[in-house]
Design an enzyme around this catalytic site. Structure first.
Site, short mmCIF file in Angstrom:
data_model
loop_
_atom_site.label_atom_id
_atom_site.label_comp_id
_atom_site.label_asym_id
_atom_site.label_seq_id
_atom_site.Cartn_x
_atom_site.Cartn_y
_atom_site.Cartn_z
NE ARG A 1 -51.05 20.40 -9.28
CZ ARG A 1 -51.60 21.38 -10.01
NH1 ARG A 1 -51.73 21.27 -11.31
NH2 ARG A 1 -52.02 22.48 -9.43
CG ASN B 1 -54.13 18.44 -8.85
OD1 ASN B 1 -53.26 17.81 -8.28
ND2 ASN B 1 -54.38 19.71 -8.56
#
Length: 91
Positions: free
Chosen positions: A19, A37
């Site tokens: 990320r 996520n």
């Protein structure tokens, strides 16, 4: 021309800085949106930007922006660009 895309990324994409590295690429390319996520181990991304930059962003995601990560599959779906989003965020 500005367009939007939703990406669901599977592989080794959680716990490897995926990320954060995705955000770095998005910031460099002036892509707006977010990355988060999912409970099943995948990562979900919504991204909006100018066509050439967005294509470069998608290519970077498919190649895994994280050196420790590995992308097995990317599901891509067109969405309306999000004009309200001006930055790329990690959720």
């Amino acid at each position: 021309m500005r367009r939007g895309v939703a990406l669901t990324v599977s592989g080794r994409v959680q716990g490897v800085g995926f990320r954060w590295m995705t955000k770095m690429v998005a910031d460099q390319l002036k892509i707006a949106g977010f990355v988060t996520n999912l409970d099943n181990g995948d990562v979900y991304i919504e991204a909006s930007g100018e066509e050439p930059a967005l294509q470069e962003f998608i290519g970077a995601v498919k190649a895994s922006p994280s050196p420790s990560g590995h992308v097995d599959h990317v599901s891509e779906q067109a969405i309306d660009p999000q004009p309200a989003l001006s930055k790329f965020k990690i959720q």
